[in-house]
Write an enzyme that holds these catalytic residues in place. Sequence first.
Site, PDB file in Angstrom:
ATOM      1  N   GLY C 217      50.436  -8.738  25.014  1.00  0.00           N
ATOM      2  CA  GLY C 217      50.511  -7.793  26.137  1.00  0.00           C
ATOM      3  C   GLY C 217      51.760  -6.944  26.134  1.00  0.00           C
ATOM      4  N   ASP C 242      39.200  -7.971  22.883  1.00  0.00           N
ATOM      5  CA  ASP C 242      40.197  -8.826  23.529  1.00  0.00           C
ATOM      6  C   ASP C 242      41.590  -8.366  23.113  1.00  0.00           C
ATOM      7  OD1 ASP C 242      38.222 -10.586  24.686  1.00  0.00           O
ATOM      8  OD2 ASP C 242      37.875 -11.274  22.631  1.00  0.00           O
ATOM      9  N   LEU C 243      42.355  -7.968  24.074  1.00  0.00           N
ATOM     10  CA  LEU C 243      43.681  -7.386  23.833  1.00  0.00           C
ATOM     11  C   LEU C 243      44.548  -8.297  22.958  1.00  0.00           C
ATOM     12  CD1 LEU C 243      45.590  -5.026  24.604  1.00  0.00           C
ATOM     13  CD2 LEU C 243      46.466  -6.499  26.430  1.00  0.00           C
ATOM     14  N   ASP C 244      45.016  -7.769  21.850  1.00  0.00           N
ATOM     15  CA  ASP C 244      45.934  -8.482  20.956  1.00  0.00           C
ATOM     16  C   ASP C 244      45.340  -9.775  20.389  1.00  0.00           C
ATOM     17  OD1 ASP C 244      47.723  -6.477  21.547  1.00  0.00           O
ATOM     18  OD2 ASP C 244      48.756  -7.617  23.087  1.00  0.00           O
ATOM     19  N   GLU C 245      43.996  -9.868  20.414  1.00  0.00           N
ATOM     20  CA  GLU C 245      43.364 -11.108  19.948  1.00  0.00           C
ATOM     21  C   GLU C 245      42.559 -10.903  18.671  1.00  0.00           C
ATOM     22  OE1 GLU C 245      43.672 -14.071  21.213  1.00  0.00           O
ATOM     23  OE2 GLU C 245      44.561 -13.737  23.182  1.00  0.00           O
TER      24      GLU C 245
END
EC number: 3.5.1.10
Lengths: 299, 299, 299, 299
Positions: C217, C242-245
């Site tokens: 994040g 999925d953010l940064d996943e």
Amino acid sequence: MNHFMKKSIEHFKIENENKARLLIKCPDQPGIVATVSDFLYRNGANIITSDQYTLNPDGGQFFMRIEFYCPQLGEKAEQIEQAFQPIGEQFAMNWQFVYVSQLKNIAIFVSNEPHCLMELLWEYQSGSLMANIALVISNHETARETVESVGIPFYYIPANKDIRKQVEERQLQLLKDYEVDVIVLARYMQILTSDFVKNYENRIINIHHSFLPAFVGAKPYERAYERGVKMIGATSHYVTNDLDEGPIIEQDIGRVDHRDDIAKMKKIGQAIERVVLSRAVKWHLEDRIIVHQNKTIVF
Amino acid sequence: MNHFMKKSIEHFKIENENKARLLIKCPDQPGIVATVSDFLYRNGANIITSDQYTLNPDGGQFFMRIEFYCPQLGEKAEQIEQAFQPIGEQFAMNWQFVYVSQLKNIAIFVSNEPHCLMELLWEYQSGSLMANIALVISNHETARETVESVGIPFYYIPANKDIRKQVEERQLQLLKDYEVDVIVLARYMQILTSDFVKNYENRIINIHHSFLPAFVGAKPYERAYERGVKMIGATSHYVTNDLDEGPIIEQDIGRVDHRDDIAKMKKIGQAIERVVLSRAVKWHLEDRIIVHQNKTIVF
Amino acid sequence: MNHFMKKSIEHFKIENENKARLLIKCPDQPGIVATVSDFLYRNGANIITSDQYTLNPDGGQFFMRIEFYCPQLGEKAEQIEQAFQPIGEQFAMNWQFVYVSQLKNIAIFVSNEPHCLMELLWEYQSGSLMANIALVISNHETARETVESVGIPFYYIPANKDIRKQVEERQLQLLKDYEVDVIVLARYMQILTSDFVKNYENRIINIHHSFLPAFVGAKPYERAYERGVKMIGATSHYVTNDLDEGPIIEQDIGRVDHRDDIAKMKKIGQAIERVVLSRAVKWHLEDRIIVHQNKTIVF
Amino acid sequence: MNHFMKKSIEHFKIENENKARLLIKCPDQPGIVATVSDFLYRNGANIITSDQYTLNPDGGQFFMRIEFYCPQLGEKAEQIEQAFQPIGEQFAMNWQFVYVSQLKNIAIFVSNEPHCLMELLWEYQSGSLMANIALVISNHETARETVESVGIPFYYIPANKDIRKQVEERQLQLLKDYEVDVIVLARYMQILTSDFVKNYENRIINIHHSFLPAFVGAKPYERAYERGVKMIGATSHYVTNDLDEGPIIEQDIGRVDHRDDIAKMKKIGQAIERVVLSRAVKWHLEDRIIVHQNKTIVF
């Protein structure tokens, strides 16, 4: 303790009998360095190394570590400490003199995986880790033979969360009996209570097998594998009441790739853990670490 | 010079107008730190960072770098320097005050490969390399467009060993005209004469494309490939009259394997060269480097 | 595009006109390598490099990347692909032939911080990043001059979360117009919708300025400073919903210590980000990366 | 040998009883991979990993390492090797089948500094170095206790250049008696004669305490200190008749600075030596290394 170690330690004590360290933490203001260095000079001390750091130069916090040489230090130490008291008060210092030849007493806590213990014993035997490893405490019998072969007392204290209180009482008694200065958790997989921790604030060094704050908690290698990271790490930190949240002393990492399964990652990780914990313990023994809030200054 | 750079530099000058550095090199003896820090304190200066090192504690050499803040420094500088003179004499010091807001003038010498020049320009433009890049001199036209687009004068001076004397005369005149403080050889593949070098002692920074002292001289990547090394490196050093033998400032390395042919090694090496030279130049600009005999102390 | 780049690209195309890569992903079973290598041999292809990996040898997944040389490849490519079809079906393969001389079209998205863009442009100009940078899209005007000076079209599309839909429509149209193969988010600080992402599955490469999964994040350097870590890192990954996943391609780290404030950490971090993103993009361009579930195999 | 090691070894042998490696070196030509993989397939073998490399694709040299699984390998090995013979002849191959469960016999030669020996013993005891350490030979008694405590025979053979011939005769006899496959010089400070070396071509692994080719010969740390390098290294290589000139297997480095005197450099260096030698030995044991002229291909 073997012959080589005995000689190393004797040699170290003689070589360092007139060496001390002065550690200072206080609000920043002009004149601290001038006053302290003048004090040492007037007391016949010669500065060997000196490190300082100011956090937030305006109205901030000042940290200092001085290593000095002073002839006849043994006779003069008490008088020097007394003479320093007014300076400490003047600058609202948190200060401490440490005498290099007074080796610290270490207790090593270990569980079933011996690699970090082995590294410390190896550094100890080769004269690189200058301390007195007073005892090893384990909740497994695995390491007994190795530990006792080096001439270090080994205490087997089975542990689990249901008997935590009794276990810690026994451990604390041993730590007291052996006059332990610093506890090294060399992959000791049990959680310590806050009662235990408060007795050894900033004196319990843990190795966590991940690159914190990634993979806080259990099974970090399994989770690193799951996430598909390209590097794994290890973190040595002082233990506080918040699991894996204490002040970080040292970290390091190693490369992994898609070919490395969890078992391979653990092997790679163990080599990193050994090195990281060993560095952190040595820095602590050399009084290089000053804790401020939840961070470390490492001089 | 673009708008961003102009603002960076102005901002830097204002922020640092009351900051200076004191560099000291002298025979070791008790009382140096006390005297110097007392001097600064009495002159209203507050120490920001201080580093010291003693080579051979018994009868050895003492080195110190202090960065300090002093209100109204501009007005007081001359008086401070005069007042320091007796201390300098008392301890037989080699000493120097440097004023942080007075940016150093750099000349970059480059040949046909632009990667090190590009890195320096990039650091310059992004406000990370705080200096005045006064001019670029090259024996090729290759870099003209790039250099001039940043607003830096570019001088094309063809060079070869037969016309070395005339070439250096013209270069020296330019260096004088631009009041150059430090010369960076960013892969300038010509050898400088000792006459040239003596004008800029410990002020000519070179990047050699090997991990010195391995592969001194020409074609280091070719020879690294021939030898089958598993790592290649780069070395930044001050130029002396002995080829590739000057005091080393910084080194770094990168991994290679059997799949890497000479062309690939060069690519890998260029990335290392860029980083190593850039670090060395920045340390020089920040007055972190003290040369002693054929070595550097880097604070 | 400057003269040097044009020559580099022409040279690259001629040198590689008979080179192709075969990428395979299928359930593991005996005989795959034998069948594929026999196929290539019978079609007059000579293997240059070959990498394979089996995940879970018993009943697992097989991955392969072969780079081969085949005279008159241009004329024979279509026929080879057709001839391979029955083999693909026999082993339930996910397979693809890629022709080395057909450069991929890249779109770079950038926001206000230009360092990652600059690195890619630099690699591009020096002939190390073999692709066609078709356009740069930014929600700031900052980079226009730099981008246009290299001869690459620059599109300024202001963006914020309230107008995300319109912004993405315009971006998608541009990506279509320029026949973009891969999108590089070179510190583009806007979140992409799942509608956008699904158009370029495993073809959007992001750089995150932390050592994921630490500091997922916003504001990772601020949080790294707060936590007192001793190393900071950067992570390049494919973008998913999925953010940064998304699947991690590459990571690297750099050391920091107590002296490094947030601004200094960002500078150190930028150098890491540049390198990590650049490596990930080059591996993608060389078809070295196979995505499996949420991980990458990097050959 | 302790209980843990015995179990590790038994477990390893059972787990790998049907695994083998095929190593190939031959002139490059089309069809090698197809022929070899078809051969393995027809003989019921399933490839686990496969690596190949072509030096100078046009008219060059081909290298391959295949690890495969084959049910009932014990019964079929002889027949497979016979069946492979015509292929080996057809392609003028230098080829070899190696059976993973047949552990290699190691002899470790050590002098007065035990750190490299200790690392190997530690890796051995922890099940990471899969071999049979058959004996340790030393020209000092220092390591006897440590070696014998692990259950490994220790031979004290005083050595100096005047009695080299007799010493080597006794050593060669021991190597023969113990059917030694590979000799590890774990800081054995004696020079071996060419007669000795030719008996174990590409099977004697040395660790040199410098980043070769820097500091060939004696006292590398002293010379590194003298030169003022900023990094020191270690190199593991196969022993040839040219001192420190044999094919390099692995290298690594560590940072030093002006504060590190020779004693400190040695400590830092020892940690590097341990790691580098240990990696090289493991790669040799896993048959990952192919020697070609004076270089290694490490798969």
